[in-house]
Design a protein around this motif. Structure first.
Motif, PDB file in Angstrom:
ATOM      1  N   GLY A 123      -0.367 -26.607  -0.873  1.00 23.58           N
ATOM      2  CA  GLY A 123      -0.266 -27.720  -1.815  1.00 23.58           C
ATOM      3  C   GLY A 123      -0.794 -27.320  -3.180  1.00 23.58           C
ATOM      4  N   SER A 124      -1.402 -28.289  -3.878  1.00 18.31           N
ATOM      5  CA  SER A 124      -1.949 -28.039  -5.203  1.00 18.31           C
ATOM      6  C   SER A 124      -3.361 -27.469  -5.069  1.00 18.31           C
ATOM      7  CB  SER A 124      -1.983 -29.340  -5.999  1.00 18.31           C
ATOM      8  OG  SER A 124      -2.461 -29.099  -7.296  1.00 18.31           O
ATOM      9  N   VAL A 125      -3.588 -26.304  -5.689  1.00 27.04           N
ATOM     10  CA  VAL A 125      -4.878 -25.622  -5.583  1.00 27.04           C
ATOM     11  C   VAL A 125      -5.407 -25.271  -6.967  1.00 27.04           C
ATOM     12  CG1 VAL A 125      -4.361 -24.668  -3.292  1.00 27.04           C
ATOM     13  CG2 VAL A 125      -3.775 -23.349  -5.321  1.00 27.04           C
ATOM     14  N   LYS A 126      -6.709 -24.999  -7.030  1.00 26.40           N
ATOM     15  CA  LYS A 126      -7.350 -24.632  -8.292  1.00 26.40           C
ATOM     16  C   LYS A 126      -7.701 -23.139  -8.272  1.00 26.40           C
ATOM     17  CE  LYS A 126      -9.397 -29.157  -9.145  1.00 26.40           C
ATOM     18  NZ  LYS A 126      -8.371 -29.612  -9.999  1.00 26.40           N
TER      19      LYS A 126
ATOM     20  N   PRO B  19      -6.676 -18.200  -4.998  1.00 27.70           N
ATOM     21  CA  PRO B  19      -5.880 -18.128  -6.227  1.00 27.70           C
ATOM     22  C   PRO B  19      -6.747 -17.648  -7.387  1.00 27.70           C
ATOM     23  CG  PRO B  19      -6.295 -20.411  -5.602  1.00 27.70           C
ATOM     24  CD  PRO B  19      -6.833 -19.563  -4.509  1.00 27.70           C
ATOM     25  N   SER B  20      -6.206 -16.724  -8.175  1.00 25.41           N
ATOM     26  CA  SER B  20      -7.003 -16.143  -9.253  1.00 25.41           C
ATOM     27  C   SER B  20      -6.651 -16.713 -10.623  1.00 25.41           C
ATOM     28  CB  SER B  20      -6.845 -14.624  -9.258  1.00 25.41           C
ATOM     29  OG  SER B  20      -5.485 -14.287  -9.383  1.00 25.41           O
ATOM     30  N   MET B  21      -5.392 -16.947 -10.886  1.00 23.83           N
ATOM     31  CA  MET B  21      -4.973 -17.396 -12.217  1.00 23.83           C
ATOM     32  C   MET B  21      -4.045 -18.590 -12.068  1.00 23.83           C
ATOM     33  SD  MET B  21      -6.106 -15.043 -14.466  1.00 23.83           S
ATOM     34  CE  MET B  21      -5.037 -14.494 -15.750  1.00 23.83           C
ATOM     35  N   PRO B  22      -4.131 -19.523 -13.004  1.00 24.03           N
ATOM     36  CA  PRO B  22      -3.190 -20.641 -12.945  1.00 24.03           C
ATOM     37  C   PRO B  22      -1.771 -20.148 -13.199  1.00 24.03           C
ATOM     38  CG  PRO B  22      -4.593 -20.807 -14.897  1.00 24.03           C
ATOM     39  CD  PRO B  22      -5.048 -19.613 -14.120  1.00 24.03           C
ATOM     40  N   GLY B  23      -0.847 -20.785 -12.567  1.00 20.70           N
ATOM     41  CA  GLY B  23       0.559 -20.430 -12.720  1.00 20.70           C
ATOM     42  C   GLY B  23       1.399 -21.544 -12.134  1.00 20.70           C
ATOM     43  N   GLU B  24       2.664 -21.387 -12.184  1.00 19.44           N
ATOM     44  CA  GLU B  24       3.529 -22.451 -11.697  1.00 19.44           C
ATOM     45  C   GLU B  24       3.524 -22.549 -10.175  1.00 19.44           C
ATOM     46  OE1 GLU B  24       7.428 -22.291 -13.288  1.00 19.44           O
ATOM     47  OE2 GLU B  24       6.721 -22.101 -15.331  1.00 19.44           O
ATOM     48  N   ARG B  25       3.906 -21.451  -9.510  1.00 17.44           N
ATOM     49  CA  ARG B  25       4.009 -21.465  -8.051  1.00 17.44           C
ATOM     50  C   ARG B  25       3.510 -20.154  -7.484  1.00 17.44           C
ATOM     51  NH1 ARG B  25       9.535 -22.672  -5.446  1.00 17.44           N
ATOM     52  NH2 ARG B  25      10.026 -20.702  -6.397  1.00 17.44           N
ATOM     53  N   PHE B  26       3.000 -20.226  -6.254  1.00 18.85           N
ATOM     54  CA  PHE B  26       2.608 -19.018  -5.540  1.00 18.85           C
ATOM     55  C   PHE B  26       3.477 -18.902  -4.293  1.00 18.85           C
ATOM     56  CE2 PHE B  26       0.379 -17.184  -1.930  1.00 18.85           C
ATOM     57  CZ  PHE B  26       0.171 -15.895  -2.402  1.00 18.85           C
ATOM     58  N   LEU B  27       4.004 -17.707  -4.049  1.00 19.29           N
ATOM     59  CA  LEU B  27       4.752 -17.417  -2.834  1.00 19.29           C
ATOM     60  C   LEU B  27       4.200 -16.133  -2.229  1.00 19.29           C
ATOM     61  CD1 LEU B  27       8.403 -18.132  -4.023  1.00 19.29           C
ATOM     62  CD2 LEU B  27       7.016 -19.541  -2.511  1.00 19.29           C
ATOM     63  N   GLY B  28       3.842 -16.190  -0.962  1.00 19.33           N
ATOM     64  CA  GLY B  28       3.344 -15.028  -0.247  1.00 19.33           C
ATOM     65  C   GLY B  28       3.915 -14.992   1.154  1.00 19.33           C
ATOM     66  N   ILE B  29       3.489 -14.007   1.923  1.00 23.35           N
ATOM     67  CA  ILE B  29       4.008 -13.835   3.288  1.00 23.35           C
ATOM     68  C   ILE B  29       2.885 -13.379   4.206  1.00 23.35           C
ATOM     69  CG2 ILE B  29       5.486 -12.375   4.751  1.00 23.35           C
ATOM     70  CD1 ILE B  29       7.513 -12.321   2.547  1.00 23.35           C
ATOM     71  N   VAL B  30       2.872 -13.942   5.412  1.00 25.08           N
ATOM     72  CA  VAL B  30       2.080 -13.394   6.500  1.00 25.08           C
ATOM     73  C   VAL B  30       3.079 -12.709   7.409  1.00 25.08           C
ATOM     74  CG1 VAL B  30       0.677 -13.913   8.525  1.00 25.08           C
ATOM     75  CG2 VAL B  30       0.263 -15.133   6.384  1.00 25.08           C
ATOM     76  N   GLN B  31       2.842 -11.429   7.688  1.00 24.82           N
ATOM     77  CA  GLN B  31       3.771 -10.657   8.499  1.00 24.82           C
ATOM     78  C   GLN B  31       3.106 -10.301   9.830  1.00 24.82           C
ATOM     79  OE1 GLN B  31       5.042  -6.441   7.510  1.00 24.82           O
ATOM     80  NE2 GLN B  31       6.866  -7.610   6.951  1.00 24.82           N
TER      81      GLN B  31
END
Length: 170
Positions: free
Chosen positions: A77-80, A136-148
């Motif tokens: 969701g929304s994170v800081k 999260p390190s820097m503000p930005g629009e969206r974060f996308l990652g993967i757990v493999q």
């Protein structure tokens, strides 16, 4: 598609002798079918029968997970920025043989970390728990990652789980 025992002509078509039947073997890759609702596929068979030049065969099925991961995807969701967020993922073995999680990795590893809580071998009907940490390190629009997840299953050697978040600057 395979037609076991069917005779193949020079132009690549299969011939079924008159007054005989033929089994068809059809494989439907389910890797990218996200829904677990009933699904159907239609196969069209061209014939030389003037009354039925095209026969449509429809098969319906429901995709069953062999290795069920919840939640999938993981949505923070929304994170800081500069905060720490944790989520647990549950991996359930729904097949008839033990499954071993041979490797568990999070990408990008600069902000995501994943740890297996317990043993990597999951018996049939049992589950494993993973702890996912997002920083999260820097503000930005969206974060996308993967757990493999790399597994001992021949048909599912790798399973990817999406991770997403909305990083706010507030």
């Amino acid at each position: 598609m395979a037609v076991p025992g069917g005779r193949r002509t020079d132009d690549g078509r299969f011939v079924i002798s008159p007054k005989t039947s033929q089994k068809l073997a059809l494989t439907v890759p389910t890797r990218y079918i996200r829904s677990r609702e009933p699904y159907s596929k239609t196969l069209e068979v061209e014939t030389n029968d003037p009354d039925k030049p095209l026969v449509r065969l429809t098969m319906s099925f429901t995709v069953k997970d062999v290795l069920l991961v919840r939640p999938d995807p993981v949505d923070f969701g929304s994170v800081k920025p500069l905060s720490v967020y944790k989520r647990e993922l549950t991996v359930v073995n729904k097949c008839d043989e033990p499954v071993t999680l041979t490797k568990v990795t999070a990408f990008p590893d600069t902000v995501l970390d994943v740890a297996l809580k317990g043993k990597p071998r999951i018996e049939p009907g049992s589950k494993a728990v993973l702890e996912l940490t997002y920083k999260p390190s820097m503000p930005g629009e969206r974060f996308l990652g993967i757990v493999q997840l790399e597994t001992s299953l021949e048909k599912i050697p790798v399973k990817n789980i999406q991770v997403r978040a909305q990083v706010s600057g507030d």
